[in-house]
Design a protein around this motif. Structure first.
Motif, PDB file in Angstrom:
ATOM      1  N   PHE A   1       6.292   7.971   5.920  1.00  0.00           N
ATOM      2  CA  PHE A   1       6.898   7.163   4.876  1.00  0.00           C
ATOM      3  C   PHE A   1       5.838   6.876   3.822  1.00  0.00           C
ATOM      4  CE2 PHE A   1       9.824   6.023   8.366  1.00  0.00           C
ATOM      5  CZ  PHE A   1      11.050   6.182   7.713  1.00  0.00           C
ATOM      6  N   THR A   2       6.275   6.596   2.609  1.00  0.00           N
ATOM      7  CA  THR A   2       5.311   6.119   1.619  1.00  0.00           C
ATOM      8  C   THR A   2       4.721   4.808   2.129  1.00  0.00           C
ATOM      9  OG1 THR A   2       6.921   4.806   0.377  1.00  0.00           O
ATOM     10  CG2 THR A   2       6.658   7.117  -0.287  1.00  0.00           C
ATOM     11  N   TYR A   3       3.501   4.512   1.661  1.00  0.00           N
ATOM     12  CA  TYR A   3       2.865   3.269   2.095  1.00  0.00           C
ATOM     13  C   TYR A   3       3.718   2.062   1.717  1.00  0.00           C
ATOM     14  CZ  TYR A   3      -1.344   5.974   3.096  1.00  0.00           C
ATOM     15  OH  TYR A   3      -2.239   6.876   3.623  1.00  0.00           O
ATOM     16  N   GLY A   4       4.371   2.126   0.560  1.00  0.00           N
ATOM     17  CA  GLY A   4       5.211   1.018   0.153  1.00  0.00           C
ATOM     18  C   GLY A   4       6.409   0.821   1.069  1.00  0.00           C
ATOM     19  N   ASP A   5       7.077   1.930   1.425  1.00  0.00           N
ATOM     20  CA  ASP A   5       8.234   1.830   2.320  1.00  0.00           C
ATOM     21  C   ASP A   5       7.814   1.389   3.716  1.00  0.00           C
ATOM     22  OD1 ASP A   5      10.113   2.463   0.430  1.00  0.00           O
ATOM     23  OD2 ASP A   5      10.179   4.597   0.917  1.00  0.00           O
ATOM     24  N   ARG A   6       6.681   1.913   4.190  1.00  0.00           N
ATOM     25  CA  ARG A   6       6.238   1.518   5.534  1.00  0.00           C
ATOM     26  C   ARG A   6       5.869   0.035   5.570  1.00  0.00           C
ATOM     27  NH1 ARG A   6       1.572   4.357   9.275  1.00  0.00           N
ATOM     28  NH2 ARG A   6       1.283   2.605  10.703  1.00  0.00           N
ATOM     29  N   GLU A   7       5.221  -0.423   4.510  1.00  0.00           N
ATOM     30  CA  GLU A   7       4.870  -1.850   4.429  1.00  0.00           C
ATOM     31  C   GLU A   7       6.131  -2.699   4.477  1.00  0.00           C
ATOM     32  OE1 GLU A   7       3.364  -4.264   0.713  1.00  0.00           O
ATOM     33  OE2 GLU A   7       1.719  -3.051   1.496  1.00  0.00           O
ATOM     34  N   GLU A   8       7.170  -2.269   3.771  1.00  0.00           N
ATOM     35  CA  GLU A   8       8.428  -3.014   3.747  1.00  0.00           C
ATOM     36  C   GLU A   8       9.097  -3.015   5.117  1.00  0.00           C
ATOM     37  OE1 GLU A   8      11.377  -5.397   2.653  1.00  0.00           O
ATOM     38  OE2 GLU A   8       9.633  -4.909   1.404  1.00  0.00           O
TER      39      GLU A   8
ATOM     40  N   TYR B   1      12.953  13.372   0.466  1.00  0.00           N
ATOM     41  CA  TYR B   1      12.417  12.084   0.900  1.00  0.00           C
ATOM     42  C   TYR B   1      13.494  11.022   0.738  1.00  0.00           C
ATOM     43  CZ  TYR B   1       9.674   7.921   1.545  1.00  0.00           C
ATOM     44  OH  TYR B   1       9.212   6.728   2.039  1.00  0.00           O
ATOM     45  N   SER B   2      13.565  10.130   1.727  1.00  0.00           N
ATOM     46  CA  SER B   2      14.392   8.931   1.590  1.00  0.00           C
ATOM     47  C   SER B   2      13.684   7.782   2.278  1.00  0.00           C
ATOM     48  CB  SER B   2      15.778   9.143   2.213  1.00  0.00           C
ATOM     49  OG  SER B   2      15.706   9.123   3.632  1.00  0.00           O
ATOM     50  N   SER B   3      13.961   6.565   1.831  1.00  0.00           N
ATOM     51  CA  SER B   3      13.326   5.393   2.434  1.00  0.00           C
ATOM     52  C   SER B   3      13.845   5.143   3.839  1.00  0.00           C
ATOM     53  CB  SER B   3      13.565   4.155   1.568  1.00  0.00           C
ATOM     54  OG  SER B   3      14.961   3.943   1.400  1.00  0.00           O
TER      55      SER B   3
ATOM     56  N   ALA C   1       0.278  12.722  -0.448  1.00  0.00           N
ATOM     57  CA  ALA C   1       1.082  13.305  -1.518  1.00  0.00           C
ATOM     58  C   ALA C   1       2.176  12.340  -1.936  1.00  0.00           C
ATOM     59  CB  ALA C   1       1.701  14.632  -1.058  1.00  0.00           C
ATOM     60  N   VAL C   2       2.576  12.452  -3.182  1.00  0.00           N
ATOM     61  CA  VAL C   2       3.726  11.712  -3.698  1.00  0.00           C
ATOM     62  C   VAL C   2       4.963  12.588  -3.529  1.00  0.00           C
ATOM     63  CG1 VAL C   2       4.797  10.772  -5.785  1.00  0.00           C
ATOM     64  CG2 VAL C   2       2.359  10.410  -5.359  1.00  0.00           C
ATOM     65  N   PRO C   3       6.016  12.098  -2.888  1.00  0.00           N
ATOM     66  CA  PRO C   3       7.249  12.880  -2.825  1.00  0.00           C
ATOM     67  C   PRO C   3       7.739  13.212  -4.231  1.00  0.00           C
ATOM     68  CG  PRO C   3       7.370  11.000  -1.342  1.00  0.00           C
ATOM     69  CD  PRO C   3       6.146  10.808  -2.184  1.00  0.00           C
TER      70      PRO C   3
END
Length: 725
Positions: free
Chosen positions: A489-496, A708-710, A649-651
């Motif tokens: 997951f992106t760091y932002g999504d994982r943090e959430e 990619y999806s959250s 990487a950025v999706p």
């Protein structure tokens, strides 16, 4: 008379920057008195290195525009060492530290003036002498007062003759290089210390810091958290143990407090506090961040407790700390206690960055290794080699674990010659928290398996691979309130997601996760159903059930079969032996006192092979490290990045947002959209990766044109409508 600046934007007079750097040096001398045992003249020679290191900046071209000047001020600073009333060897040591305080010797020697080619050098000396009045009347005049401030008396070592301007232009760089080639091995330590200390003093002064920080008494901080009458026997014993130590204790037994008490006993001290640099080493970013937060609560000031890993800047930013200032300081000899990865400690041994500063900081330090069993054989071998060489630099180490196999303990004992501490069996068994249940089957039967499990709260379903976790989650999300958690997951999504679980765990029926759950969240599930894995990994996963250890042991469930992707992650022989051992315990409590022997038995099929692998990497690392030459670039630096450089990487779905943030000067926010990418995935799907255009000079952002999806994370399928480069 013109003035001379050392720094621009904001402007800083040369004499002011020099004064600041001497203040830093004086702080280091007070803290690191034991350096004199390696190099008796370290502080006097360092003083003159710091004193003269920036004098070349007085060149008029530098003062007009340092960016467009096109020359190196260190080359003009070095000749001033000829006026030091010191033995030739000491003058040369000071000269080399000044000459290389920004660039390595092989980088700068290409532009050094030889006897035959001095035209450009003579031109720049002419520029320097345009500010002769400032050098003589401002800078030279202050030197006796700086000596008095630093040494307590005027030493009169710096003695420029009346014709000093002629002698600057005649300085013999060829002889200096020749001396280096002949004397590198003899003066290896001296070169390390002088460049390292000069770099530290210069960098901190440039950051407007006038000294390094010390910890107050560690024992007092621990007492504020846990009163001494409640200390466990092993914590008290660790606090009384001098020298290297291997400590075995169950999860949740208070190993962190034991480690801090050990550090308190073994630290160097001054009247102002603990001066030893302490490194708390963990294998995973998530556990590093959690430990940093825990230690920061103990010592309260972010200047005292640092964090170092590849994305620690974003962690500090997310924690609403001064991320720019602190990220910079944590990479200097400033913060006394740092939570970090082993890779940060390895950098100086591979010649990465400013290796002399790193080796200087490590001298006399205390290293605390937690979860050392989690590393691959190559990393273990390098760690052992590092510990072997650091023994000669008054470094002491503590290794602690709940699941340390005997083959690894023996390797550590061979290098460290440590004291040994372990929790008595009857004491350890008081921490028994789990009853093992082995179930024939695999996650292919997940729907049926869940009907056999009785749980009073959320269930953790642990998978070995991201693809398996995605598949299991996709099959369960219709019938259960479920969440998926893994590393892609992106760091932002994982943090959430982690924030949501911490706040509302009991609202979920099931959390499907990979190994990330072993190290990240301090939450407790009612039970776990997990794919087979090595026993030490399984015990880490079990730790997410009944974390506080209250009441009777709770049931945990282990499947007998995994998936084809498991062999890329775990040695199959160890997994099979782990399941065989657990079958013998089926339906019984997993007594904590038996865990070390069980883990050792689990690794027996591969213990000889793994031992040989670790020793091979250890020997290779020793050979590599012994070839490290102070002040020089090293081939090993390239090898370090090849071995340990991770990819992010950025999706593709977020590349426009990332580019917008970069253009707005908010690059730190781009980190929210990064996804860690394993090298095998990059290699197998490399055609869908490309670089984001306009990501900045000298920088690039990798883009993954994958779905990619959250909810599911980064998948293997090419992104719909995504451009394949």
């Amino acid at each position: 008379m013109r003035v001379c600046y050392a720094k621009f934007l904001p402007h800083d007079f040369l004499e002011c920057h020099t004064n600041d750097a001497i203040n830093v040096l004086k702080s280091m001398r007070s803290a690191f008195k034991w350096f004199e045992e390696f190099f008796p003249r370290v502080w006097e020679l360092s003083f003159y290195s710091v004193l003269l290191h920036d004098l070349g900046k007085c060149a008029s071209g530098f003062q007009k525009n340092p960016q467009k000047w096109g020359y190196r001020h260190e080359i003009l600073s070095t000749p001033f060492t000829a006026f030091l009333d010191l033995p030739e060897n000491e003058r040369n040591l000071v000269a080399l530290s000044i000459l290389t305080h920004h660039r390595t010797l092989d980088e700068i020697e290409e532009i050094l003036p030889s006897k035959e080619h001095r035209e450009e050098f003579n031109e720049k000396v002419g520029e320097l002498l345009q500010n002769r009045d400032y050098i003589e009347e401002i800078f030279f005049e202050r030197i006796p007062y700086w000596e008095l401030y630093f040494f307590g008396r005027r030493k009169g070592v710096f003695k420029p003759p009346a014709n000093w301007t002629d002698q600057i232009g005649n300085y013999d760089f060829d002889s200096l290089l020749s001396w280096y080639e002949k004397n590198t091995k003899k003066y290896w330590n001296e070169l390390i210390f002088l460049r390292g200390i000069l770099n530290a003093s210069d960098h901190l002064a440039s950051a407007s810091e006038l000294g390094i920080r010390l910890l107050s008494d560690i024992k007092t901080a621990v007492e504020l958290r846990v009163s001494p009458e409640r200390w466990r026997p092993i914590q008290r014993q660790a606090g009384e143990t001098e020298g290297n130590l291997i400590l075995r204790a169950p999860t949740g037994y208070g190993k962190t407090e034991a480690a801090l008490l050990w550090a308190n006993r073994n630290a160097f001290r001054t009247k102002k506090g603990v001066s030893s640099r302490i490194f708390y080493v963990l294998p995973y970013k998530a556990s590093i961040n959690a430990m940093h937060s825990r230690l920061l609560a103990l010592f309260r000031e972010p200047e005292l407790v640092g964090v170092l890993h590849s994305s620690s800047g974003f962690y500090l930013y997310s924690s609403e700390l001064e991320y720019k200032r602190l990220s910079s300081l944590y990479r200097k000899i400033y913060t006394p206690l740092k939570v970090t990865t082993p890779f940060q400690l390895m950098k100086p041994f591979f010649g990465v960055g400013f290796p002399e500063m790193g080796l200087t900081e490590l001298t006399g330090s205390l290293l605390i290794f937690d979860e050392i069993h989690a590393y691959e054989p190559n990393i273990l071998g390098i760690i052992l080699a590092m510990l072997e060489l650091l023994r000669e630099r008054k470094v002491r180490a503590l290794v602690m674990s709940a699941t340390l196999p005997e083959f690894l303990e023996q390797l550590l004992r061979d290098v460290l010659k440590p004291n040994l501490l372990s929790t008595p069996p009857e004491e350890a068994d008081r921490f028994t928290r789990h009853r093992v249940n082995v179930i024939e089957g695999s996650m292919d039967d997940i729907e049926e398996l869940l009907t056999e499990i009785h749980a009073d709260g959320p269930i953790l379903v642990a998978c070995n691979t991201v693809s398996r976790a995605m598949d299991v989650y996709s099959r369960l999300r219709e019938d259960y309130k479920a969440m998926l958690l893994h590393s892609r997951f992106t760091y932002g999504d994982r943090e959430e997601k982690e924030r949501e679980l911490l706040a509302n765990l009991n609202d979920y029926d099931i959390v499907v996760a990979t190994q990330v759950v072993e190290v990240s969240l301090d939450i407790s599930f009612s039970t776990i159903l997990t794919e087979p894995a090595p026993l030490d990994a399984l015990i880490q996963r079990f730790g997410r059930v009944n974390r506080r250890g209250f009441g009777k042991p709770q049931d945990v469930y282990v499947l007998t079969h995994g998936s084809d992707g498991d062999k890329r992650i775990y040695p199959i022989e160890v997994v099979k032996e782990s399941i065989r051992l657990l079958k013998e315990l089926d339906g019984k409590p997993l007594l904590e006192s038996t865990v070390p022997k069980l883990v050792t038995h689990a690794y027996e099929p591969l213990s000889s092979k793994l031992t040989d692998e670790v020793r091979t990497y250890y020997e290779q690392a020793i050979d590599l490290f012994k070839d490290l030459r102070p002040l020089k670039s090293n081939e090993s630096e390239r090898r370090f990045y090849e071995m340990f450089h991770g990819l992010e990487a950025v999706p593709g779905a977020y590349q426009d947002r990332a580019l917008e943030l970069i253009k707005q000067g908010m690059s730190i926010e781009v980190h929210r959209y990064f996804v860690p990418v394993p090298l095998w995935l990059y290699a197998s799907e490399h055609e869908v990766f490309h670089r984001l255009s306009d990501s900045g000079p000298g920088k690039y952002v990798l883009v993954a044109e994958l779905e990619y999806s959250s909810e599911l994370g980064l998948q293997r399928e090419p992104r719909s409508g995504g451009e394949i480069w």
